[in-house]
Each structure stands twice: as structure tokens, then as C-alpha cells.
Motif scaffolding. Structure first.
Motif, mmCIF file in Angstrom:
data_model
loop_
_atom_site.group_PDB
_atom_site.id
_atom_site.type_symbol
_atom_site.label_atom_id
_atom_site.label_comp_id
_atom_site.label_asym_id
_atom_site.label_seq_id
_atom_site.Cartn_x
_atom_site.Cartn_y
_atom_site.Cartn_z
ATOM 1 N N UNK A 622 0.818 -1.203 0.000
ATOM 2 C CA UNK A 622 0.000 0.000 0.000
ATOM 3 C C UNK A 622 0.859 1.262 0.000
ATOM 4 N N UNK A 623 1.985 1.226 0.720
ATOM 5 C CA UNK A 623 2.892 2.377 0.718
ATOM 6 C C UNK A 623 3.447 2.608 -0.681
ATOM 7 N N UNK A 624 3.865 1.527 -1.357
ATOM 8 C CA UNK A 624 4.387 1.655 -2.724
ATOM 9 C C UNK A 624 3.323 2.183 -3.677
ATOM 10 N N UNK A 627 2.776 6.017 -2.794
ATOM 11 C CA UNK A 627 3.924 6.909 -2.982
ATOM 12 C C UNK A 627 4.572 6.809 -4.353
ATOM 13 N N UNK A 628 4.308 5.723 -5.086
ATOM 14 C CA UNK A 628 4.999 5.550 -6.368
ATOM 15 C C UNK A 628 4.051 5.183 -7.502
ATOM 16 N N UNK A 629 3.315 4.101 -7.356
ATOM 17 C CA UNK A 629 2.541 3.592 -8.498
ATOM 18 C C UNK A 629 1.397 4.529 -8.865
ATOM 19 N N UNK A 630 0.558 4.867 -7.900
ATOM 20 C CA UNK A 630 -0.636 5.666 -8.192
ATOM 21 C C UNK A 630 -0.370 7.148 -7.950
ATOM 22 N N UNK A 667 6.939 -16.425 -2.887
ATOM 23 C CA UNK A 667 5.823 -17.046 -2.179
ATOM 24 C C UNK A 667 4.938 -16.000 -1.520
ATOM 25 N N UNK A 668 5.191 -14.736 -1.777
ATOM 26 C CA UNK A 668 4.399 -13.678 -1.171
ATOM 27 C C UNK A 668 4.492 -12.400 -1.979
ATOM 28 N N UNK A 669 3.791 -11.383 -1.526
ATOM 29 C CA UNK A 669 3.788 -10.081 -2.187
ATOM 30 C C UNK A 669 4.513 -9.076 -1.297
ATOM 31 N N UNK A 670 5.012 -7.977 -1.896
ATOM 32 C CA UNK A 670 4.803 -7.527 -3.260
ATOM 33 C C UNK A 670 5.773 -8.149 -4.260
ATOM 34 N N UNK A 687 11.604 -4.030 -4.278
ATOM 35 C CA UNK A 687 10.372 -4.149 -3.505
ATOM 36 C C UNK A 687 10.013 -2.866 -2.780
ATOM 37 N N UNK A 688 10.898 -1.900 -2.792
ATOM 38 C CA UNK A 688 10.582 -0.549 -2.318
ATOM 39 C C UNK A 688 10.725 0.365 -3.527
#
Length: 702
Positions: A622-624, A627-630, A667-670, A687-688
């Protein structure tokens, strides 16, 4: 001599199968064994009982061996026999070829057998004539013969397998679709690139295209083309760039030309159907483990395990500063402040805290491995895909928030607690357990690759990786406890602790609100109502408890225990009944929903694609996104660069996403992937994320 033994055993098995076929009487849906009962029961099931005219329908032949018995693959190996079927169908109905699941290896007296020692399903497609009218019945019957064996005896069995189809609209029920998806998951995936092989003396080397970044377990090549490889000989596998090269022996007199068909089982979950032709085979590369089929050992395996362990340790250490762990830091800080400068107390609590983390990490890892072994597609963080777990965590977070605010005291609720140290140890242990349970689902740097590696390691080594993650998560607390210089930086106990405790209630309360939002994402409006009701009841009960504590009145343990049981039962039992409209996967996220078919089409059209996988319970995700994607700058850059954005929402369990993550070593996100136009493999992004990272790939893809 081994080859002669194999030929003799095969001849005997075939003779027994033919003799049994003449002597046994066929039965509908079954077969005869020595006492009239088959050791492997066969049946025919369909994905759709109402196929459409001119279409196809997939059917499965289900085989259920008794304990200790096994059936055989299409190429049985040095001994045995596969299934033979004579079909009886109406005119115009065409039966496709059998598609077998990946077999297992069984070595007996130096002979390699390709077998199934568990229930398995063979698939085939039936083509329905276009001229058939709806309502037309299509009887499908087959006279099947197979061999059922143990380690010491073999019994030829046969039976008639049958079903009746009715021409209709081709509709497939969801439960049938899910069942057949499970069958298809065991079928090797056709490789769309050409494999090559080279024979040198008595050795054959087969080069199979496979991305250098894709995960690998202990590969094994099952040859479909008979007498092209020596089945029982060890296989050595090396990774040379974007190729896996399998080297093994060839039998005496083997052909050196013509195609070699087979299945390369890359790992427990990945198998590729290949056709190799004579050609160049890359040299050099990195050897994968020891010789396949032998115990995994050697330098590379030890280095790989150490690398995975180091990645898990660093990932756990970095988790301490990730957003998903911050609320738990308040519990650590208060525990340290209470201990003050008492070295012995600080160290004992640090060990108890570490034990809580390790027990939880190992328990979650063992449970995940056990569920995956049963065929389910799940990954790290599976516990936060269940609304019942979210509801229980919501109650716990409300309780912790009220405790930090002083509404009630945990210490006075303890039974038989004579020594303050015992309470400190127990509190530190459960703080560690809570930290691991809530924090580990957010995958940090280094951790994703380590967790992906754990999925292909033997279970003892996999659990070692999970323990490494726990040690990394616990390290800061251990360092403060055992390094005097760090401990001296901690403030001494005083009146400031009450104020600090109240402040630390804020992140815990925000965590409770986040869990309430997550319930709404999983259950819709009903989730909000359930969460508010549970939080309200918990608040009323704990506030009443606090009043009794302050007035010096004793606690009614029977009544309190009953209330706790009823509240927990409501949290576990209510979610299925309050579910309303569930938020669609990917709703509210930037990009179109993930689809492997759509991704393949975009790549074939040479379109740049940014693909990311997220979940509502992953705060790092959600932080990514925020702060970055959206962000406006990234959206503009993506628009100018013609970038297609695709998102996989893993908030709720999704087998398709789980399989894709596993195929990419996670095996997990992101997980963030960039597919450049024409590129053979995606670029894995950090991943950040930062806006500049995404705008740079948008410019590169333009």
C-alpha cells in the motif's frame, strides 16, 4: 545385464497383461483383481456432462490405487506397462490422446519404474460433431487394461469405463472447473521453444530453454521416447544461461538421431513437455545440486541453502523498519522500558521474545508446507487471506489498544502468577509470537527470494530458512539485551512511561482500523458490521473488567472465560453468514486485473507491461502504491510510454496468482515486474519503489 533384466521384466509384464485381458471378465466402471476386487480402481468423469455441438469436452480417467500398490506412466521405464484402452463411441465422436500427470520414480533391484503411488487422473479431450442436436445422448465406453504392482508382485487388471454425455450448451459447473483445474495442474506444460540434444559416446546432453531467473528444484528428465536414455542412471543438471542441461547415460545400441520426447520435471510444481532435436548444447554453467536421484549434497547445494538462509535473515532484520511491523514496535519499546537497566531481566525477556518469534515462524512455515503438500496453492501470508483470522486479530488489537490506554490491566488477569519474572517472560513470548504472525506477511527486500527458495528445499532445510527469518526479526531486541552500549542508550523507567504508553496506543488503534477495512474488502458491508460489533463487544467487556479491577472486586473467571469463548466463536463462525457483496479483486487499484492469457497477448504484441502483485493486508504494498505507483507523474509517464499496467490482487486466495508467484520464485507479495517489448524475461523491480524507478522504465519502453 541391467538392460537384459529390464527387457525380460517388461516382456513378462506385457505377457501377464495380455493373459489377464483374455481371462478376466470386464465390469462396468471397475476391474477384477485376484479376489474380484481391483487393486487400482478406474472410473471416468467429465468436466461437463452437456458439451456443445462442434466443441470439445475434457474427461478424466481417475485411478485410485490401494495402499502399497502403484500404476504406471505412459513410458513405464525399465519394467511395467501403461494403460491401454479400446474406445467404443458413436460415429463422428473423436477421442483425443491421453495426457498423463508427471510420474514418480521407483527404483527396484536396479530397475527404474515410472509410477503413481497415489490417486491420479489422466485427461483426454472428446470432439463432439457439430451436426448433433441438443439433447442427443452420446454413450462413451472404453475397455481399459492396466497393470497394478507392489514392490514384489504385479497383477493385470481390466475393466469397462463409461459415461454418457448429453449435447447441450457446454456449461461447466464451478466445482467441476475447480476439480479439473486441479487435474490440469499435474499435467506437464508444453514448452513453446525448441529443446536440443547431443550424444557423445555413451552420454547424452539435453538442453531445455528455461529462464535463468526462474526457480529450480532437483530436475529430472522422464523420457517418453523409449531406449533413448538409461532410465536408472543418475542425471546431472547444470544451468547454462537460459538453458537447463540434463546429462545422463544412453543404453547400448541407442539411436543417435531423431527427436527425443519427454517431460522435464523442474520442481515439484513445474514440469515441461519437450521435444528435443539434434543440435548444439551449451557448455559450462552452474551445476544444480548433485546427481539427480541421489541425496542432494555438494558445494552448490550448501551455498544455495546458506544464500537462502542469509536472505531470510536479512529480510527479517529489514522487516523491523517496514510499515507492516511499526505497530508491533510499540509493544517492544514498552517491554524494554519496563525492564529498565536490569541486565538479567532484559536478557531473559529477549530470549522469550525470540522464542515466540521462532515458534510462530516455524509453525507458519510448517503449516504452509503441509498445505502445499496436499495440493493447495498458497504462499507466505496465507493466514491473512482468511476473514476469520482477521476478525480474531481485530479483537486482539482492540484489546491491546485498550490496555495501552489504561482501560484495564493484563497483569492482574494472570492466574497463579507468583513471580513478576514469569509474567515478563510470558508477555515477551506472546509479543514475539504476535510480531511474527502479523509482520511476516509483508515481504521485504531479500525475503521474497528466500521464501521462494524455501518452497523447493527439503522440509528440514525449508524450516531452517523460516527460522532464519525469525532470527532476523528478533535481532534488534537481542542486540539491545546483550550489547551493554546499546542498552545504556535506553531511557530509565520513570513517569514518562505512562505518557509513552498512551502514545503507543495510537498505532495499535490504527492497526485495528486497518483490520476493519480489510474485513470490508473480504466480506463487503457485512464485514464492516461484523468488525464494529466484535470491537464494540470487546470494548464493553474490557472496560467493565477495568472498572472491577480499579474497585478491587475479584474477577469472575467462569463468566469471563465464557464471554471470551463466545466472542471468539462469533469471530470464527460469523464471516460466512455476513458476507455481502465482496469487493472485486483489483477494484480501486491502478491497472487491469491480472490474466496470464492477457499478459501473453500483450507480450506477443510487443507491448511494454508493468505487472504488480499486491494485497490489502500488505502495508508495504500500500505504501508503494500510494507513494509511487498511483501518482500523477507515474500515470503520465505510463500514458506517454504506452505502458499497460496489470495488477494481481492476492487479498483473497487465488490459485492462479499463487502459481504465477511461485513460477517467479516468490511465495508472497509484493512483486513488481517490467516486461520490455520483445524481452524474453521480465525485469524484477525493487520491492521498495520510487516514482523515478517507474518513470525510467516508462521512458525506456516508449
Amino acid at each position: 545385464m541391467r538392460r537384459l533384466n529390464g527387457l525380460l521384466m517388461t516382456a513378462l509384464c506385457l505377457c501377464a497383461l495380455l493373459l489377464g485381458a483374455q481371462m478376466a471378465q470386464a465390469q462396468i466402471g471397475g476391474a477384477f483383481g485376484p479376489k474380484g476386487e481391483p487393486h487400482i480402481r478406474a472410473s471416468l468423469v467429465t468436466e461437463s456432462a452437456a458439451p456443445a455441438p462442434g466443441g470439445t469436452v475434457t474427461v478424466a480417467i481417475l485411478m485410485k490405487p490401494d495402499k502399497g500398490w502403484h500404476g504406471y506412466w505412459e513410458n513405464p521405464g525399465d519394467a511395467g506397462a501403461g494403460m491401454r484402452i479400446e474406445w467404443e463411441t458413436p460415429e463422428g465422436v473423436r477421442m483425443g490422446a491421453l495426457r498423463y500427470p508427471v510420474p514418480e520414480r521407483l527404483l527396484i533391484a536396479g530397475l527404474m519404474n515410472h509410477v503413481y503411488e497415489h490417486d491420479y487422473a489422466m485427461l483426454l479431450d472428446i470432439a463432439i460433431p457439430a451436426e448433433l442436436a441438443p439433447g442427443t445422448s452420446i454413450p462413451i465406453r472404453g475397455k481399459a487394461q492396466w497393470l497394478a504392482c507392489t514392490d514384489s508382485i504385479c497383477v493385470p487388471e481390466q475393466g469397462e469405463i463409461s459415461t454418457t454425455l448429453t449435447v447441450g450448451d457446454g456449461r461447466i459447473a464451478p466445482e467441476d472447473r475447480a476439480r479439473f483445474d486441479g487435474f490440469r495442474a499435474s499435467i506437464p506444460r508444453p514448452l513453446d521453444q525448441q529443446a536440443r540434444y547431443r550424444v557423445t559416446g555413451d552420454r547424452i546432453a539435453i538442453a531445455v530453454p528455461y529462464p535463468a531467473a526462474a526457480p529450480v528444484g532437483q530436475p529430472w528428465f522422464f523420457a517418453l521416447s523409449k531406449q533413448r536414455v538409461a532410465y536408472a542412471e543418475p542425471q546431472q543438471v547444470r544451468r547454462a544461461g537460459d538453458f537447463l542441461v540434463v546429462e545422463t547415460a544412453v543404453p547400448e545400441g541407442a539411436a543417435t538421431s531423431g527427436a527425443v520426447d519427454g517431460v522435464l520435471a523442474v520442481s515439484d510444481k513445474i514440469a515441461l513437455q519437450i521435444k528435443a532435436v539434434p543440435g548444439d548444447v551449451p557448455s559450462g554453467g552452474e551445476r544444480i545440486g548433485g546427481a539427480a536421484g541421489e541425496a542432494a549434497s555438494g558445494e552448490w547445494t550448501a551455498a544455495a541453502v546458506l544464500l537462502a538462509l542469509g536472505g531470510a535473515f536479512l529480510g527479517g532484520l529489514i522487516l523491523n523498519i517496514m510499515p507492516c511491523v511499526f505497530p508491533i514496535l510499540s509493544l517492544k519499546a514498552i517491554s524494554l522500558a519496563k525492564a529498565g537497566g536490569e541486565e538479567r531481566k532484559v536478557r531473559s525477556e529477549a530470549l522469550a521474545y525470540t522464542a515466540g518469534i521462532l515458534v510462530t515462524c516455524l509453525a507458519l512455515g510448517a503449516l504452509m508446507l503441509a498445505i502445499r503438500a496436499g495440493g493447495a496453492q498458497i504462499g507466505w501470508a496465507f493466514q491473512l487471506q482468511d476473514p476469520r483470522v482477521i476478525a480474531l486479530l481485530l479483537i486482539l488489537m482492540v484489546a491491546i489498544t485498550l490496555n495501552l490506554l489504561g482501560a484495564f490491566e493484563i497483569a492482574t488477569v494472570s492466574v497463579g502468577q507468583d513471580k513478576a519474572g514469569q509474567g515478563g517472560h510470558a508477555g515477551a513470548f506472546w509479543t514475539g509470537a504476535l510480531a511474527a504472525f502479523v509482520a511476516t506477511p509483508c515481504t521485504g527486500p531479500f525475503m521474497g527470494a528466500a521464501m521462494g527458495a524455501a518452497l523447493v528445499l527439503p522440509w528440514p532445510l525449508a524450516l531452517t530458512v523460516f527460522a532464519g527469518l525469525g532470527l532476523g526479526l528478533a535481532l534488534p531486541f537481542l542486540a539491545i539485551a546483550y550489547v551493554p552500549a546499546l542498552r545504556r542508550l535506553m531511557p530509565r523507567p520513570g513517569t514518562w512511561m505512562t505518557t509513552f504508553r498512551r502514545i503507543m496506543a495510537v498505532p495499535m488503534g490504527l492497526t485495528a482500523l486497518g483490520l476493519l477495512w480489510l474485513l470490508s474488502r473480504q466480506l463487503g458491508v457485512g464485514g464492516i458490521a461484523l468488525g464494529i460489533a466484535l470491537a464494540a463487544v470487546a470494548t464493553i467487556l474490557l472496560v467493565l473488567l477495568g472498572r472491577r479491577q480499579r474497585s478491587g472486586v475479584g474477577v469472575n473467571w467462569a463468566l469471563g472465560g465464557l464471554a471470551l469463548v463466545l466472542l471468539g466463536t462469533a469471530a470464527v463462525a460469523a464471516p460466512p453468514f455476513v458476507r455481502s457483496e465482496k469487493v472485486a479483486a483489483g477494484e480501486g487499484l491502478l491497472g487491469e486485473s491480472f490474466s496470464e492469457a492477457k499478459l501473453a497477448a500483450l507480450r506477443q504484441a510487443n507491448k511494454p507491461v508493468f505487472l504488480y502483485f499486491t494485497a490489502d493486508w500488505c502495508l508495504t504494498c500500500k505504501v508503494n502504491e500510494a507513494n509511487a505507483i498511483d501518482t500523477e507523474a507515474v500515470r503520465d509517464a505510463f500514458d506517454k510510454g504506452g505502458m499497460t499496467v496489470m495488477v494481481g490482487d492476492w487479498t483473497n486466495a487465488d490459485p492462479a496468482i499463487s502459481r504465477f508467484l511461485e513460477a517467479n520464485g516468490r511465495s508472497g507479495v509484493p512483486l513488481y515486474l517490467y516486461y520490455a517489448p520483445g524481452a524474453a524475461a521480465p525485469r524484477v523491480l525493487p520491492q521498495v519503489l520510487t516514482p523515478s524507478t517507474l518513470t525510467d522504465i516508462a521512458k525506456a519502453g516508449a
